[in-house]
Write an enzyme that holds these catalytic residues in place. Structure first.
Site, PDB file in Angstrom:
ATOM      1  N   CYS A  47       0.833  -1.202   0.000  1.00  0.00           N
ATOM      2  CA  CYS A  47       0.000   0.000   0.000  1.00  0.00           C
ATOM      3  C   CYS A  47       0.867   1.252   0.000  1.00  0.00           C
ATOM      4  CB  CYS A  47      -1.024  -0.034   1.127  1.00  0.00           C
ATOM      5  SG  CYS A  47      -0.679   0.966   2.557  1.00  0.00           S
ATOM      6  N   THR A  49       1.586   3.402   2.222  1.00  0.00           N
ATOM      7  CA  THR A  49       2.501   3.518   3.358  1.00  0.00           C
ATOM      8  C   THR A  49       3.807   2.779   3.071  1.00  0.00           C
ATOM      9  OG1 THR A  49       0.571   3.531   4.791  1.00  0.00           O
ATOM     10  CG2 THR A  49       2.689   3.145   5.856  1.00  0.00           C
ATOM     11  N   HIS A  52       5.984   4.822   0.928  1.00  0.00           N
ATOM     12  CA  HIS A  52       6.662   5.869   1.706  1.00  0.00           C
ATOM     13  C   HIS A  52       7.850   5.279   2.469  1.00  0.00           C
ATOM     14  CE1 HIS A  52       3.917   9.046   0.740  1.00  0.00           C
ATOM     15  NE2 HIS A  52       2.871   8.387   1.207  1.00  0.00           N
ATOM     16  N   HIS A  72       1.917  -4.866   5.540  1.00  0.00           N
ATOM     17  CA  HIS A  72       0.750  -5.080   6.399  1.00  0.00           C
ATOM     18  C   HIS A  72      -0.474  -5.523   5.615  1.00  0.00           C
ATOM     19  CE1 HIS A  72       0.596  -0.833   5.161  1.00  0.00           C
ATOM     20  NE2 HIS A  72      -0.703  -1.041   5.104  1.00  0.00           N
ATOM     21  N   GLU A  73      -0.310  -5.742   4.302  1.00  0.00           N
ATOM     22  CA  GLU A  73      -1.429  -6.262   3.517  1.00  0.00           C
ATOM     23  C   GLU A  73      -1.071  -7.691   3.127  1.00  0.00           C
ATOM     24  OE1 GLU A  73      -2.266  -3.723   0.192  1.00  0.00           O
ATOM     25  OE2 GLU A  73      -2.800  -2.034   1.470  1.00  0.00           O
ATOM     26  N   CYS A 102      -5.379  -1.231  21.597  1.00  0.00           N
ATOM     27  CA  CYS A 102      -4.984  -1.624  22.956  1.00  0.00           C
ATOM     28  C   CYS A 102      -6.120  -2.266  23.741  1.00  0.00           C
ATOM     29  CB  CYS A 102      -4.425  -0.420  23.711  1.00  0.00           C
ATOM     30  SG  CYS A 102      -5.679   0.766  24.262  1.00  0.00           S
ATOM     31  N   CYS A 108     -11.100   2.826  22.787  1.00  0.00           N
ATOM     32  CA  CYS A 108     -11.322   1.377  22.702  1.00  0.00           C
ATOM     33  C   CYS A 108     -12.495   0.936  23.575  1.00  0.00           C
ATOM     34  CB  CYS A 108     -10.066   0.617  23.125  1.00  0.00           C
ATOM     35  SG  CYS A 108      -8.835   0.502  21.817  1.00  0.00           S
ATOM     36  N   GLU A 203      -9.212  12.261 -12.193  1.00  0.00           N
ATOM     37  CA  GLU A 203      -7.902  11.606 -12.226  1.00  0.00           C
ATOM     38  C   GLU A 203      -7.071  12.213 -13.348  1.00  0.00           C
ATOM     39  OE1 GLU A 203      -6.196   9.333 -10.287  1.00  0.00           O
ATOM     40  OE2 GLU A 203      -4.632   9.779 -11.741  1.00  0.00           O
ATOM     41  N   ARG A 208      -4.796   5.294 -15.080  1.00  0.00           N
ATOM     42  CA  ARG A 208      -5.820   5.199 -14.033  1.00  0.00           C
ATOM     43  C   ARG A 208      -7.202   5.585 -14.558  1.00  0.00           C
ATOM     44  NH1 ARG A 208      -2.784   7.513  -8.607  1.00  0.00           N
ATOM     45  NH2 ARG A 208      -1.785   5.543  -8.042  1.00  0.00           N
ATOM     46  N   GLY A 287      -8.256  10.703   2.173  1.00  0.00           N
ATOM     47  CA  GLY A 287      -6.886  10.996   1.753  1.00  0.00           C
ATOM     48  C   GLY A 287      -6.118  11.810   2.780  1.00  0.00           C
TER      49      GLY A 287
END
Ligand SMILES: [Zn+2]
Ligand SMILES: [Zn+2]
Length: 371
Positions: A47, A49, A52, A72-73, A102, A108, A203, A208, A287
């Protein structure tokens, strides 16, 4: 641990150096605790992130420990469960929720765990899934059934789009979607599935724009040249066109759009989106802004616009809704997936393909016996 190789392949981030490194590391970089599961990663995706992190962007650089395994995907097969885990069993197929909450902070314990104040991120704050094996808390491994593995690998990202698209009702509404990256493309599919009467997307990238038309046509089940033949007035517009706002008003009969789904974080997309909203409309913002944003504040006030900011996914309502939409066939994300898939060894090609904007989602097959 039974059945695990002595080492595994993993993509790690060396601090202060551009790119990633493929390393051989122990297959359980964090211990399988009583509430954890060990997952054999069958498919992993990438993704924004991760891009980056790849570029050592200052926005995330200092948060990622030296030589952290990123990613993380992902989805995979449960290989081992901690002694207190009752909701999952060996052999289950699971997809990752990247936000570890947490369970005890104010948010939470008051129905907003997605806004946890002690959040920890898989693949950023602890070892991630761009590896052959990964250990995560069982509560972050969501059981998946009847969804293709490649799609199951990016349920976390899809969840952002589902959460954003389901923030306000889209049925019978005109919807403006700013940005047709992976999030915008998924938002287009969701807007059709949730009953929007008209979809206008913006876009710049030619590739895209083509993907946006493809996913729109697929979800409208319209194989013909949609823009010419349909009675609907959907459109994909170039935001660099100086007549953008007047074109949107023209397409909506002079009213402006009912709902803005801002998926890009581009400052001008946000200001254009607000300008194109009708009085009394809803702006839903996902975004993350790449720069400071100047807004015509009085426009927001005089128009009586309601603005919703979204972060993460509702635990676990978004996961349930997202899976239902996929399993019902209302959502089909196949056209987002770049082929062929990549081995971890090919990470540089895969990341460069994304950085050049040549793909929406790339898929890794970290365990080659599962290709
Ligand atoms: Zn992500
Ligand atoms: Zn919390």
């Amino acid at each position: 641990m039974m059945g695990l190789p002595p080492t595994m392949n993993a993509l790690r981030k060396p601090y202060g150096k551009e790119g990633l490194e493929l390393d051989q590391v122990a297959p359980t970089p964090n211990e399988v605790g009583p509430e954890d599961v060990l997952i054999k990663v069958l498919r992993a995706s990438v993704c924004g992130t991760d891009l980056h992190i790849f570029k050592s962007d200052p926005s995330i650089r200092d948060r990622v420990a030296h030589n952290q395994i990123i990613g993380h995907e992902f989805c995979g097969e449960v290989m081992e469960v901690g002694e207190q885990v009752t909701i999952l069993a060996k052999g289950d197929i699971v997809s990752s929720e990247s936000h570890i909450v947490c369970g005890t902070c104010f948010q939470c314990t008051n129905g907003q765990p997605h806004l946890c104040q002690e959040i920890s991120l898989i693949g950023v704050d602890r070892p991630g899934g761009l590896a052959q094996f990964v250990v995560v808390p069982a509560k972050n491994a969501i059981k998946i059934q009847g969804i293709p593995l490649e799609v199951a690998s990016f349920m976390d990202a899809y969840g952002n789009a589902v959460d954003t698209a389901m923030t306000v009702g889209l049925a019978a509404k005109t919807v403006l979607i700013t940005g047709c990256g992976p999030q915008g493309l998924m938002a287009i599919a969701l807007a059709v599935a949730l009953g929007a009467k008209q979809i206008i997307a913006t876009e710049v990238s030619k590739m895209r724009i083509d993907m946006a038309w493809e996913i729109l046509g697929k979800h409208l089940q319209d194989d013909s040249n949609h823009s010419k033949s349909s009675t609907r007035k959907d459109n994909i517009l170039n935001p660099k066109d100086r007549n953008l706002i007047s074109n949107i008003y023209e397409l909506t009969g002079g009213l402006g759009v009912d709902v803005l789904l801002e998926m890009s974080g581009h400052p001008s997309a946000i200001t254009d989106g607000i300008a194109a909203l009708r009085s009394g409309g809803n702006a839903v913002i996902l975004g993350l802004a790449s720069d400071k944003i100047e807004l015509e504040w009085n426009d927001l006030v005089f128009k009586g616009i309601t603005v919703h900011f979204r972060y993460g996914r509702k635990l676990y309502e978004t996961w349930t809704n997202g899976q239902m939409l996929l399993k019902s066939g209302l959502i089909n994300l196949e056209s987002l997936i770049h082929r062929p898939y990549y081995k971890l060894e090919e990470f540089d090609v895969a990341f460069q393909t994304l950085l050049k904007g040549e793909a929406a989602k790339v898929i890794f097959t970290p365990n080659t016996d599962y290709v």
